[in-house]
Design a protein around this motif. Sequence first.
Motif, PDB file in Angstrom:
ATOM      1  N   GLU A   1       0.828  -1.204   0.000  1.00  0.00           N
ATOM      2  CA  GLU A   1       0.000   0.000   0.000  1.00  0.00           C
ATOM      3  C   GLU A   1       0.864   1.257   0.000  1.00  0.00           C
ATOM      4  N   VAL A   2       1.973   1.214   0.746  1.00  0.00           N
ATOM      5  CA  VAL A   2       2.890   2.366   0.772  1.00  0.00           C
ATOM      6  C   VAL A   2       3.498   2.583  -0.609  1.00  0.00           C
ATOM      7  N   CYS A   3       3.879   1.507  -1.280  1.00  0.00           N
ATOM      8  CA  CYS A   3       4.428   1.624  -2.642  1.00  0.00           C
ATOM      9  C   CYS A   3       3.399   2.272  -3.572  1.00  0.00           C
ATOM     10  N   ALA A   4       2.151   1.861  -3.440  1.00  0.00           N
ATOM     11  CA  ALA A   4       1.102   2.453  -4.282  1.00  0.00           C
ATOM     12  C   ALA A   4       0.918   3.933  -3.943  1.00  0.00           C
ATOM     13  N   TYR A   5       1.038   4.269  -2.634  1.00  0.00           N
ATOM     14  CA  TYR A   5       0.891   5.663  -2.204  1.00  0.00           C
ATOM     15  C   TYR A   5       1.973   6.534  -2.821  1.00  0.00           C
ATOM     16  N   PHE A   6       3.179   5.997  -2.924  1.00  0.00           N
ATOM     17  CA  PHE A   6       4.295   6.752  -3.505  1.00  0.00           C
ATOM     18  C   PHE A   6       4.403   6.566  -5.025  1.00  0.00           C
ATOM     19  N   ARG A   7       3.348   5.997  -5.620  1.00  0.00           N
ATOM     20  CA  ARG A   7       3.254   5.850  -7.075  1.00  0.00           C
ATOM     21  C   ARG A   7       4.290   4.893  -7.650  1.00  0.00           C
ATOM     22  N   ARG A   8       4.779   3.999  -6.812  1.00  0.00           N
ATOM     23  CA  ARG A   8       5.674   2.934  -7.308  1.00  0.00           C
ATOM     24  C   ARG A   8       4.786   1.718  -7.599  1.00  0.00           C
ATOM     25  N   PHE A   9       4.036   1.823  -8.671  1.00  0.00           N
ATOM     26  CA  PHE A   9       2.968   0.866  -8.916  1.00  0.00           C
ATOM     27  C   PHE A   9       3.480  -0.515  -9.313  1.00  0.00           C
ATOM     28  N   GLU A  10       4.585  -0.556 -10.045  1.00  0.00           N
ATOM     29  CA  GLU A  10       5.128  -1.861 -10.442  1.00  0.00           C
ATOM     30  C   GLU A  10       5.527  -2.662  -9.195  1.00  0.00           C
ATOM     31  N   GLU A  11       6.189  -1.959  -8.271  1.00  0.00           N
ATOM     32  CA  GLU A  11       6.633  -2.617  -7.038  1.00  0.00           C
ATOM     33  C   GLU A  11       5.422  -3.061  -6.208  1.00  0.00           C
ATOM     34  N   ALA A  12       4.400  -2.213  -6.132  1.00  0.00           N
ATOM     35  CA  ALA A  12       3.193  -2.567  -5.375  1.00  0.00           C
ATOM     36  C   ALA A  12       2.526  -3.796  -5.981  1.00  0.00           C
ATOM     37  N   GLU A  13       2.476  -3.847  -7.306  1.00  0.00           N
ATOM     38  CA  GLU A  13       1.846  -4.994  -7.975  1.00  0.00           C
ATOM     39  C   GLU A  13       2.620  -6.288  -7.690  1.00  0.00           C
ATOM     40  N   ARG A  14       3.947  -6.191  -7.725  1.00  0.00           N
ATOM     41  CA  ARG A  14       4.763  -7.388  -7.442  1.00  0.00           C
ATOM     42  C   ARG A  14       4.491  -7.902  -6.037  1.00  0.00           C
ATOM     43  N   LYS A  15       4.361  -6.973  -5.089  1.00  0.00           N
ATOM     44  CA  LYS A  15       4.110  -7.393  -3.710  1.00  0.00           C
ATOM     45  C   LYS A  15       2.741  -8.056  -3.585  1.00  0.00           C
ATOM     46  N   TYR A  16       1.729  -7.520  -4.261  1.00  0.00           N
ATOM     47  CA  TYR A  16       0.393  -8.138  -4.246  1.00  0.00           C
ATOM     48  C   TYR A  16       0.438  -9.553  -4.820  1.00  0.00           C
ATOM     49  N   LEU A  17       1.161  -9.695  -5.941  1.00  0.00           N
ATOM     50  CA  LEU A  17       1.230 -11.009  -6.594  1.00  0.00           C
ATOM     51  C   LEU A  17       2.008 -12.001  -5.724  1.00  0.00           C
ATOM     52  N   ASP A  18       3.060 -11.482  -5.051  1.00  0.00           N
ATOM     53  CA  ASP A  18       3.833 -12.373  -4.164  1.00  0.00           C
ATOM     54  C   ASP A  18       2.964 -12.892  -3.017  1.00  0.00           C
ATOM     55  N   MET A  19       1.979 -12.100  -2.623  1.00  0.00           N
ATOM     56  CA  MET A  19       1.064 -12.520  -1.550  1.00  0.00           C
ATOM     57  C   MET A  19      -0.106 -13.324  -2.101  1.00  0.00           C
ATOM     58  N   ASP A  20      -0.092 -13.565  -3.421  1.00  0.00           N
ATOM     59  CA  ASP A  20      -1.175 -14.298  -4.094  1.00  0.00           C
ATOM     60  C   ASP A  20      -2.497 -13.517  -3.977  1.00  0.00           C
ATOM     61  N   ARG A  21      -2.392 -12.206  -4.056  1.00  0.00           N
ATOM     62  CA  ARG A  21      -3.580 -11.364  -4.033  1.00  0.00           C
ATOM     63  C   ARG A  21      -3.720 -10.670  -5.401  1.00  0.00           C
ATOM     64  N   ARG A  22      -3.995 -11.522  -6.399  1.00  0.00           N
ATOM     65  CA  ARG A  22      -4.139 -10.999  -7.754  1.00  0.00           C
ATOM     66  C   ARG A  22      -5.305 -10.010  -7.842  1.00  0.00           C
ATOM     67  N   ASP A  23      -6.325 -10.224  -7.001  1.00  0.00           N
ATOM     68  CA  ASP A  23      -7.490  -9.331  -7.039  1.00  0.00           C
ATOM     69  C   ASP A  23      -7.108  -7.901  -6.667  1.00  0.00           C
ATOM     70  N   LEU A  24      -6.171  -7.765  -5.710  1.00  0.00           N
ATOM     71  CA  LEU A  24      -5.730  -6.420  -5.324  1.00  0.00           C
ATOM     72  C   LEU A  24      -4.892  -5.769  -6.426  1.00  0.00           C
ATOM     73  N   ALA A  25      -4.080  -6.608  -7.099  1.00  0.00           N
ATOM     74  CA  ALA A  25      -3.290  -6.088  -8.227  1.00  0.00           C
ATOM     75  C   ALA A  25      -4.213  -5.595  -9.335  1.00  0.00           C
ATOM     76  N   VAL A  26      -5.280  -6.377  -9.588  1.00  0.00           N
ATOM     77  CA  VAL A  26      -6.257  -5.970 -10.620  1.00  0.00           C
ATOM     78  C   VAL A  26      -6.942  -4.675 -10.191  1.00  0.00           C
ATOM     79  N   SER A  27      -7.331  -4.586  -8.942  1.00  0.00           N
ATOM     80  CA  SER A  27      -7.999  -3.384  -8.435  1.00  0.00           C
ATOM     81  C   SER A  27      -7.092  -2.159  -8.567  1.00  0.00           C
ATOM     82  N   LEU A  28      -5.796  -2.338  -8.266  1.00  0.00           N
ATOM     83  CA  LEU A  28      -4.833  -1.239  -8.387  1.00  0.00           C
ATOM     84  C   LEU A  28      -4.758  -0.754  -9.823  1.00  0.00           C
TER      85      LEU A  28
END
Length: 1172
Positions: free
Chosen positions: A725-752
Amino acid sequence: MDQINTLSVVSAKHAINFIIFQIAIPNNTKLRYVSWNKDQGYIACGGEEGLLKVLKLETQTGKDVKVKGLAAPSNLSMNQTLEGHSGAVQVVTWNEQYQKLTTSDQYGLIIVWMLYKGSWYEEMINNRNKSVVRSMGWNADGQKICIVYEDGAVIVGSVDGNRIWGKELRGQQLAHVQWSPDGKIILFGMTNGEVHLYDNTGNFISKLQIYCLSGVSGSITIAGLDWYNGVNGYIEPNCPCLAICFESGRCQIMRNEGDENPVLIDTGMQVAQIQWNHNGSVMAVAGSQRAIVPGKQMSSCSWEGGSLRIALAVDSFIYFANIRPDYKWGYCSNTVVYSFTKPDRVEHCVIFWDTKNGEKYVKYVRNLIAITACGDYCCLATRADETVGQYVLVLCNSIGTPLDSKYVELDPVYLTMTKTHILCASKEAFYTWQFKNPKKLTTLEAAGRRRTGTERLHHIDDQPTGSTAQEEIDFSKAFRNTDDPICSICASDKVLIVGRESGTINRYSMPMLSLTHKYALAYRPHQISLNCSSSRLAIIDISGVLTFFDLDTRITDQDGKESVGEQLKFERKDVWDMKWAEDNPELFAMMEKTRMYIFRNLDPEEPMLSSGYICQFHDLQIKSVLLDEIMKDPENPTKDNMAEMEIKSLRDTRDLLEKVGINDAQQFIEDNPHPRLWRLLAESALEQLNLKVAEQAFVRCKDYQGIEFVKRLGHLQNENMKRAEVCAYFRRFEEAERKYLDMDRRDLAVSLRKKLGDWFRVVQLLKTGSGGDDVQLEEAWNAIGDYYADRQKWQQAVTYYVQGRNQERLAECYYVLEDYGGLEKMVQALPENHKLLPEIADMFVTVGMCEQAVAAYTRCNHIKKAIDCCVHLNQWNTAIELAKSHNVREIDSLLAKYASHLLEKNKVVNAIELYRKAGHYLDGAKLLFKIAAEQAKKKEKPLILKKLYVLGGLLIEHYHEQMKMTSRSKVKDKRGAMAASALEGFLQEDATAITDSKLIENAWRGAEAYHFFILAQRQLQEGYVDAAMRTCLFLREYEDVLDPSDIYSLLALCASANKAFGTCSKAFIKLETLETLTQEQRSQYEELALEIFTKHSPKDSRTNKMECSSCATSIPDWSTSCPNCDTKFPVCVVTGRPLLEYQFWMCGACKHRAYESEIASRQTCPLCHTPL
């Protein structure tokens, strides 16, 4: 007396200059002349003892150089001594087009130097050995040089060394020479102070009138002549460009050689030389003034190519001074607004350059005077019309769109603006305009009407109280003189400050403009600026000294008298720009020479090298623009021309956060509080997931969204989730997406990705892994379709809309692509009464596709619209069919109304076509027969009349068919349907067209008349006189259609040619008894008959007979009926003979007959021309 050297800069706007460095000449050799090559940058300097040097200063450039512009380090890349002169070098001039250097010394030796492989060499030498060369000048294109000698000799030569012409000016001593911009005139300056004009072949024209020497006595010597050649355009139309300056300091600047109203200046200097800059906007005057300091002597000056530096020859030194031009520019809403001139255009080119996204908008403005900007808007001040004396203030947004304007009769010498007001001042008065925020303007308010209270005008000597609003602006106040003129203005939301030449400062409250205070300064304020709290005034005087004045401080003098306002004990020299911080009244940045200083409460930080003009000081960051660099290529600004700098406290906070820790940084920020520093601390604490410090910091900088974000993070249990969430807040979206996928939360990556609008990535995420549902995929496909549609890539959009099953946008794309086949398929595919069908039908209507539109309207039961569509597209037959099949009754009234409208406009042919298409054949036929009758009266050609009657006859036949078809559709029993329908059709005709029965029965009568009339003439022309006479005898039955005189004249002609003088005699008798003939015509017929029948007996020579096919009675072969049995015989339309045979041919269209043998060779019916 001792002297001090002085450089004056003469221009419409002030330009600050200061010495940056010097070059010493070896052996203390004194310099006589310096000249800077404006194209290649070489500097030539000549002096005593034959000294001649060529130098070159080069500024470091490239990506690695951190500092650009004048502040960039420069080095001496060339220092070549040229050997060849023995005496003092007195004249140095460049030919920039051909890279040549021409020099002359005190003995008259002229040397032309050329550049070869990076060094300068002698190319030509000339020595007249009679006199000294006083001046040399190349014309604008570098093709010719004019050399003048002290003894009056003039030589004009070409660039290749050939002499073009020479002349001795008897009794004249020459000192200066100058070419006109077009090369047609040469100016000669004499030693006695006169200026003579000659043409370019050496013929005297006139003496130039000198106006600046009135009241001057004693010896007069010209110090310089300079005529700007216009190669880089002019700053405004008809601006002064010819300068003449005398050693006494008197100067005259003229628009042309015949200018009777030049600009006159007394510089107060002992002038050595003058020179225009590269675009004729500034003139440098070099010389000296009397002073008590031991002085040096300035002998020459020369501009650099871009007019940002000037070289000065002083004794044995070359000094280089920076010139800071006062550009017309402003900064609003991340946009730099600046102006420049083009050689090929009269207008100023104003560019609105969005520094954020690199876009630029160009606007051409005539007679631009000044630009200022504040907040989201800027103001352009222009001169409306020189003769009227009106000026215009134009309010623009950040893309150059004019939002509002005001005409004022006040010269806006000084211009400034706040977020709500535009303020301008002349030397005598000031004017304020409270503009409405264009985002909130209503239509009525935007009409340009002067609203009471929004404008105010006051003379500088007035003492306004601000009590009453001015109903009407009296601009006559602006023309009242004052002893203490205005010299500067500035304003904030609360205060207006007006500076006067005496040093007096008037303070007015805003927006009512009541005079509250007057302050006295010991110097003239040239540039003034208020801090964000309107408590302190920064003042830059005419010589570049920066001082400060506290407006509200109360001080008590020795006598106990209290006064408001205090001059602070602070002074900085060579200052040419300054800017207060927008959020801190004690912070400001200033430009001193080529350094930027930042002050906090008058304490300076370490300076930074810069030559930029300060745009904005906000959030501890300074934005500056390198206008000097932009002006080198003003139409293509780059982001390299913008510079962002941080103040020391911001840099120190970053260092503490990176190298020490949050606690120490927090303590430092406590000691130096600023919202930007608290925000920096909050961001650093978020990175370390120190939510407590982050929340405290967001509270201190009043960032409500940040506080909410920290609270939301606090509710999350997973550390990785927090980091994502902090990565998304700082507009580091690629990094935020990787973290979501690493947690197996593809739904959050899609939402982002959905929030970011990155639908391509959404599709990729949905297609990989476990995949997404169809609803999400359709949403993504449609969003991608929207992406392409917004960019007008319709074909790609179609692909995605098909996948997303978005019928509405798909129809829109098909329409834009003109894929009407795709739209037709959609009509068939969509269910009946679908809401999209009417829209698609409307699309078909706009392109005239009636059939497809009707199909779409019919599928959604919009029958009325379908009929309206047919009427609109003139498809009346379809409209009638629709109306009848759906029992719509309004169609006939609409048809009648439209037909009457066409007839009123005399569009009869259009009305006929309308009736034909609508199936009202009888009405159309009536109009056709009416036209034919009118044309017959005008004696139109028979062939045209036949065509009109044939068209009418065909419409009547269509009417018959229509009646039959109507009755046939009512007969349900198929047996006997044909006979019944025919009978019923005839009965309907009798019932519905009783009044028109004659028209229907005789439908072909007019066509037959003109057909046989033309046939008779054709037979006569071809020599078939017997057939022609037979046809003419048949024509007697059509006296109601044809003119009887035409019938019997033709019959008489054919009968006489056929030697049937009996028939001919009867024709003449008929002609002589016609009532329509005039007496003259009747007598002519009588004379002609007398002439014929005195020669020939009135008897027929032929008596051809034929038998009646019914009763076998012998009758003449031209008879169309039997007198015995009253049997009528049809007439052959090919030959005009009666048809007695039972076997004959009949036309299917007009029902006329012909002999089969005669019709066999033809392809169309001779009467109606229907193909066989």
